[in-house]
Design a protein around this motif. Structure first.
Motif, PDB file in Angstrom:
ATOM      1  N   LEU A   1       0.677  -1.199   0.086  1.00 27.56           N
ATOM      2  CA  LEU A   1       0.057   0.011  -0.263  1.00 27.56           C
ATOM      3  C   LEU A   1       0.823   1.254  -0.101  1.00 27.56           C
ATOM      4  N   LEU A   2       1.746   1.165   1.015  1.00 30.54           N
ATOM      5  CA  LEU A   2       2.518   2.548   1.144  1.00 30.54           C
ATOM      6  C   LEU A   2       3.829   2.130   0.414  1.00 30.54           C
ATOM      7  N   GLU A   3       4.412   3.031  -0.605  1.00 23.70           N
ATOM      8  CA  GLU A   3       5.539   2.882  -1.012  1.00 23.70           C
ATOM      9  C   GLU A   3       6.600   3.654  -0.959  1.00 23.70           C
ATOM     10  N   SER A   4       6.137   4.831  -0.759  1.00 20.86           N
ATOM     11  CA  SER A   4       7.246   5.931  -0.838  1.00 20.86           C
ATOM     12  C   SER A   4       6.431   7.336  -0.138  1.00 20.86           C
ATOM     13  N   TYR A   5       7.610   8.115   0.419  1.00 18.55           N
ATOM     14  CA  TYR A   5       7.175   9.279   1.052  1.00 18.55           C
ATOM     15  C   TYR A   5       8.368  10.149   1.087  1.00 18.55           C
ATOM     16  N   ARG A   6       7.921  11.420   1.567  1.00 19.03           N
ATOM     17  CA  ARG A   6       9.230  12.561   1.517  1.00 19.03           C
ATOM     18  C   ARG A   6       9.181  12.879   3.093  1.00 19.03           C
ATOM     19  N   LEU A   7      10.421  13.235   3.610  1.00 18.08           N
ATOM     20  CA  LEU A   7      10.315  13.573   5.049  1.00 18.08           C
ATOM     21  C   LEU A   7      10.560  15.022   5.124  1.00 18.08           C
ATOM     22  N   GLU A   8       9.994  15.549   5.799  1.00 17.73           N
ATOM     23  CA  GLU A   8      10.158  17.053   6.409  1.00 17.73           C
ATOM     24  C   GLU A   8      10.886  16.875   7.791  1.00 17.73           C
TER      25      GLU A   8
ATOM     26  N   ALA B   1      14.332   9.621  12.977  1.00 22.16           N
ATOM     27  CA  ALA B   1      13.083   9.965  12.233  1.00 22.16           C
ATOM     28  C   ALA B   1      12.940   8.867  10.953  1.00 22.16           C
ATOM     29  N   ARG B   2      14.173   8.630  10.143  1.00 19.78           N
ATOM     30  CA  ARG B   2      14.069   7.896   9.272  1.00 19.78           C
ATOM     31  C   ARG B   2      13.837   6.278   9.605  1.00 19.78           C
ATOM     32  N   LYS B   3      14.684   5.870  10.735  1.00 18.52           N
ATOM     33  CA  LYS B   3      14.142   4.562  11.457  1.00 18.52           C
ATOM     34  C   LYS B   3      12.797   4.210  11.739  1.00 18.52           C
ATOM     35  N   ILE B   4      12.138   5.220  12.369  1.00 14.56           N
ATOM     36  CA  ILE B   4      10.730   5.262  12.800  1.00 14.56           C
ATOM     37  C   ILE B   4       9.687   5.121  11.629  1.00 14.56           C
ATOM     38  N   VAL B   5       9.974   6.059  10.708  1.00 17.45           N
ATOM     39  CA  VAL B   5       8.930   6.111   9.544  1.00 17.45           C
ATOM     40  C   VAL B   5       9.337   4.832   8.824  1.00 17.45           C
ATOM     41  N   GLU B   6      10.627   4.297   8.635  1.00 13.48           N
ATOM     42  CA  GLU B   6      10.705   3.000   7.815  1.00 13.48           C
ATOM     43  C   GLU B   6       9.763   1.668   8.556  1.00 13.48           C
ATOM     44  N   TRP B   7      10.023   1.841   9.970  1.00 10.70           N
ATOM     45  CA  TRP B   7       9.168   0.951  10.832  1.00 10.70           C
ATOM     46  C   TRP B   7       7.886   1.045  10.631  1.00 10.70           C
ATOM     47  N   LEU B   8       7.183   2.342  10.655  1.00 10.53           N
ATOM     48  CA  LEU B   8       5.852   2.470  10.416  1.00 10.53           C
ATOM     49  C   LEU B   8       5.175   1.992   9.116  1.00 10.53           C
ATOM     50  N   LYS B   9       6.447   2.240   8.125  1.00 13.57           N
ATOM     51  CA  LYS B   9       6.014   1.764   6.814  1.00 13.57           C
ATOM     52  C   LYS B   9       5.697   0.196   6.772  1.00 13.57           C
ATOM     53  N   ARG B  10       6.552  -0.414   7.459  1.00 11.87           N
ATOM     54  CA  ARG B  10       6.260  -1.821   7.374  1.00 11.87           C
ATOM     55  C   ARG B  10       5.183  -2.422   8.181  1.00 11.87           C
ATOM     56  N   GLU B  11       4.518  -1.459   9.489  1.00 13.14           N
ATOM     57  CA  GLU B  11       3.602  -1.794  10.289  1.00 13.14           C
ATOM     58  C   GLU B  11       2.274  -1.362   9.409  1.00 13.14           C
ATOM     59  N   ILE B  12       2.291  -0.323   8.721  1.00 10.72           N
ATOM     60  CA  ILE B  12       1.108   0.118   7.712  1.00 10.72           C
ATOM     61  C   ILE B  12       0.796  -1.038   6.950  1.00 10.72           C
ATOM     62  N   ASN B  13       1.796  -1.520   5.963  1.00  9.43           N
ATOM     63  CA  ASN B  13       1.716  -2.319   4.956  1.00  9.43           C
ATOM     64  C   ASN B  13       1.354  -3.900   5.592  1.00  9.43           C
ATOM     65  N   ASP B  14       2.047  -4.029   6.745  1.00  6.61           N
ATOM     66  CA  ASP B  14       1.596  -5.564   7.312  1.00  6.61           C
ATOM     67  C   ASP B  14       0.123  -5.366   7.652  1.00  6.61           C
ATOM     68  N   ALA B  15      -0.162  -4.190   8.292  1.00  5.29           N
ATOM     69  CA  ALA B  15      -1.866  -4.206   8.839  1.00  5.29           C
ATOM     70  C   ALA B  15      -2.799  -4.273   7.510  1.00  5.29           C
ATOM     71  N   TRP B  16      -2.479  -3.846   6.546  1.00  9.22           N
ATOM     72  CA  TRP B  16      -3.184  -3.713   5.353  1.00  9.22           C
ATOM     73  C   TRP B  16      -3.200  -5.380   4.602  1.00  9.22           C
ATOM     74  N   GLU B  17      -1.663  -5.773   4.654  1.00  8.50           N
ATOM     75  CA  GLU B  17      -1.979  -7.104   3.832  1.00  8.50           C
ATOM     76  C   GLU B  17      -2.671  -8.162   4.920  1.00  8.50           C
ATOM     77  N   ASN B  18      -2.699  -7.913   5.951  1.00  8.83           N
ATOM     78  CA  ASN B  18      -3.282  -8.869   6.774  1.00  8.83           C
ATOM     79  C   ASN B  18      -4.792  -8.675   7.268  1.00  8.83           C
ATOM     80  N   ARG B  19      -5.190  -7.772   6.494  1.00  8.25           N
ATOM     81  CA  ARG B  19      -6.643  -6.924   6.997  1.00  8.25           C
ATOM     82  C   ARG B  19      -7.852  -8.001   7.365  1.00  8.25           C
TER      83      ARG B  19
END
Ligand code: SF4
Length: 174
Positions: free
Chosen positions: A2-9, A82-100
């Protein structure tokens, strides 16, 4: 995915320009709104808003809010963290979506401790040892899960045990 890319601010707090901590927005290139009720269940969000959807929770010692197209994280050491936490969140979001299909979506936040119940168990001396200007502000930080009992050194004895027992009813862990 679901989530593939983002831009950090990355930016400093405007209300505390001298503070060491930085804050971060991750602007998401894909809309993750439909995954948020599943993420809420998976990560135990304490606040869930439906319109527009967002979920707020505490993880890795940070307060994190995920919106459809943006993630906000407070009090970070630096951009690396910040990058580490956003990468972790990306995995969590995609895991939650794939296992919905196996996750019961949740559209509400978990019960939270009451500020007043915390405040009445604090020393109420406003000594600032916790780094907050008053016991009231500290109580608010504890209620949202950003600070814990151990951050108030003068809190000892029976009052400390009482507050531990009260907070133990809620899921405020990392
Ligand atoms: S350290 Fe404890 S007593 Fe002192 S201001 Fe903070 S909450 Fe209040």
């Amino acid at each position: 995915m679901l989530l593939e890319s983002y831009r950090l601010e990355i930016f400093n707090s405007e209300c505390m320009p001298g503070a060491m901590a930085v804050h971060c927005f991750a602007h998401l290139d894909q809309d993750v709104g439909e995954a948020l009720p599943y993420l809420n269940t998976a990560l135990g969000g304490f606040e869930y808003l439906q319109n527009p959807p967002s979920v707020t929770f505490k993880a890795q010692g940070k307060l994190i809010t995920v919106h459809s197209r943006k993630i906000a994280i407070n009090a970070l050491k630096d951009e690396d963290e910040a990058r580490k936490i956003v990468e972790w969140l990306k995995r969590e979001i995609n895991d939650a979506w794939e296992n919905r299909e196996r996750i019961v979506p949740s559209f509400k936040g978990a019960p939270r401790p009451q500020l007043i119940e915390i405040l009445k168990r604090l020393p109420k001396t406003n000594c600032r040892e916790c780094g907050e200007p008053t016991c009231m502000v500290f109580a608010a930080r504890v209620a949202e899960g950003a600070k814990g009992i151990e951050d108030c050194p003068p809190l000892t004895g029976e009052k400390r045990r009482e507050l531990e027992a009260y907070l133990g009813r809620f899921n405020l862990s990392d």
